[in-house]
Write a protein that holds these residues in place. Structure first.
Motif, short mmCIF file in Angstrom:
data_model
loop_
_atom_site.label_atom_id
_atom_site.label_comp_id
_atom_site.label_asym_id
_atom_site.label_seq_id
_atom_site.Cartn_x
_atom_site.Cartn_y
_atom_site.Cartn_z
N LYS A 32 -9.88 -8.56 2.45
CA LYS A 32 -9.57 -7.44 3.33
C LYS A 32 -10.83 -6.62 3.53
CE LYS A 32 -6.61 -3.93 2.20
NZ LYS A 32 -5.33 -3.39 1.82
N CYS A 33 -11.13 -6.29 4.76
CA CYS A 33 -12.35 -5.56 5.08
C CYS A 33 -12.21 -4.10 4.71
CB CYS A 33 -12.66 -5.70 6.58
SG CYS A 33 -14.19 -4.90 7.04
N GLY A 34 -13.22 -3.57 4.05
CA GLY A 34 -13.19 -2.17 3.64
C GLY A 34 -14.14 -1.33 4.47
N SER A 35 -14.14 -1.53 5.75
CA SER A 35 -15.12 -0.85 6.61
C SER A 35 -14.61 0.47 7.16
CB SER A 35 -15.53 -1.78 7.76
OG SER A 35 -14.40 -2.07 8.55
N ARG A 36 -13.75 1.13 6.41
CA ARG A 36 -13.28 2.45 6.85
C ARG A 36 -14.47 3.39 6.96
NH1 ARG A 36 -7.83 4.71 5.01
NH2 ARG A 36 -8.83 6.17 6.36
N LEU A 37 -14.47 4.16 8.00
CA LEU A 37 -15.59 5.06 8.26
C LEU A 37 -15.34 6.38 7.54
CD1 LEU A 37 -18.23 5.10 9.70
CD2 LEU A 37 -17.09 5.92 11.72
N THR A 38 -15.87 6.48 6.35
CA THR A 38 -15.67 7.66 5.51
C THR A 38 -16.64 8.77 5.90
OG1 THR A 38 -17.25 6.89 3.86
CG2 THR A 38 -14.94 6.20 3.58
N ASP A 39 -16.38 9.96 5.39
CA ASP A 39 -17.30 11.08 5.62
C ASP A 39 -18.67 10.78 5.03
OD1 ASP A 39 -15.36 12.51 6.95
OD2 ASP A 39 -14.80 13.73 5.22
N ALA A 40 -18.69 10.08 3.89
CA ALA A 40 -19.97 9.73 3.26
C ALA A 40 -20.77 8.78 4.14
CB ALA A 40 -19.72 9.11 1.88
N PHE A 45 -25.25 7.92 7.88
CA PHE A 45 -25.74 7.55 9.21
C PHE A 45 -26.53 8.69 9.83
CE2 PHE A 45 -25.16 7.79 13.80
CZ PHE A 45 -25.69 6.58 14.21
N LEU A 46 -25.97 9.90 9.83
CA LEU A 46 -26.62 11.04 10.45
C LEU A 46 -27.92 11.42 9.74
CD1 LEU A 46 -23.45 13.15 11.29
CD2 LEU A 46 -24.94 11.96 12.93
N ASP A 47 -27.94 11.31 8.41
CA ASP A 47 -29.16 11.61 7.66
C ASP A 47 -30.28 10.66 8.04
OD1 ASP A 47 -27.93 13.71 6.36
OD2 ASP A 47 -27.58 12.60 4.49
N GLY A 60 -27.15 0.56 9.44
CA GLY A 60 -27.36 -0.28 8.27
C GLY A 60 -27.36 0.53 6.98
N ALA A 61 -27.95 1.72 7.02
CA ALA A 61 -27.97 2.59 5.84
C ALA A 61 -26.56 3.02 5.45
CB ALA A 61 -28.84 3.82 6.11
N ALA A 62 -25.68 3.11 6.44
CA ALA A 62 -24.30 3.51 6.17
C ALA A 62 -23.41 2.31 5.86
CB ALA A 62 -23.74 4.26 7.38
N GLY A 63 -23.93 1.10 6.09
CA GLY A 63 -23.14 -0.10 5.83
C GLY A 63 -22.08 -0.36 6.88
N VAL A 64 -22.32 0.09 8.10
CA VAL A 64 -21.36 -0.04 9.19
C VAL A 64 -22.11 -0.55 10.42
CG1 VAL A 64 -19.67 1.22 10.61
CG2 VAL A 64 -20.04 1.90 8.25
N THR A 65 -21.43 -1.23 11.33
CA THR A 65 -22.11 -1.73 12.53
C THR A 65 -22.47 -0.58 13.46
OG1 THR A 65 -20.09 -2.02 13.81
CG2 THR A 65 -20.80 -3.88 12.44
N GLU A 66 -23.53 -0.77 14.22
CA GLU A 66 -23.96 0.29 15.13
C GLU A 66 -22.92 0.53 16.22
OE1 GLU A 66 -27.40 -0.97 17.79
OE2 GLU A 66 -27.42 -2.52 16.25
#
Length: 172
Positions: A32-40, A45-47, A60-66
């Protein structure tokens, strides 16, 4: 399962197994994919975006696709504003670094990565030109999407419907 850390998140953001199937096929275990977009993840990403002005690197730093972040920017006005603020911070940092480099003698041993000056100046010029055009209300403004919260859109529509109902009632 290999690659899962103590927090339940591991390589590939896999968090657990799930059992899936359909009427015409047998049940099977699937990661099961755990790609939930958390506040962290948003903050990471923003940092990185504020540091690099690079969406791919930041995702990539956030571990999520662009693509996930581009869709979020389109859907969420608050995140869209935070994205623009991070980009503005990044461009200001880039401009400051270019100025500092122009004012100091190049020191090969200072540990800083070399800046491609031509590319940096073109990017800053492009950003500056888009900002001037947007302030004039000219070119560039039509290509930008204004992010408006859904509640605000619904309120504006309700006001228009109330006005329309009054006109219909007055004319009847």
């Amino acid at each position: 399962m290999d690659g899962i850390g103590a927090d339940g998140v591991g390589a590939g953001s896999v968090v657990a197994d799930e059992v899936v199937g359909a009427a015409s096929r047998a049940l099977q275990r699937r990661a099961k994919c755990g790609s939930r977009l958390t506040d962290a993840k948003r903050a990471a990403f923003l940092d990185e975006l504020a540091r690099s002005c690079n969406v791919r690197r930041s995702a990539g730093a956030a571990g999520v696709t662009e693509g996930t972040f581009y869709r979020l920017r389109h859907r969420d006005a608050e995140f869209g504003a935070a994205w623009e603020a991070a980009m503005a911070t990044g461009y200001a940092r880039l401009e400051a670094e270019l100025m500092a480099e122009a004012l100091r003698e190049t020191d090969a041993g200072d540990g800083r990565e070399p800046i491609d000056r031509d590319l940096a100046l073109r990017l800053l010029g492009r950003r500056d030109g888009a900002a001037r055009a947007a302030n004039r209300g000219g070119y560039g403004r039509s290509t930008r999407t204004k992010h408006v919260p859904m509640a605000e859109v619904e309120a504006a529509l309700m006001r228009q419907l109330v006005l329309l109902a009054r006109r219909v009632k007055a004319g009847a």
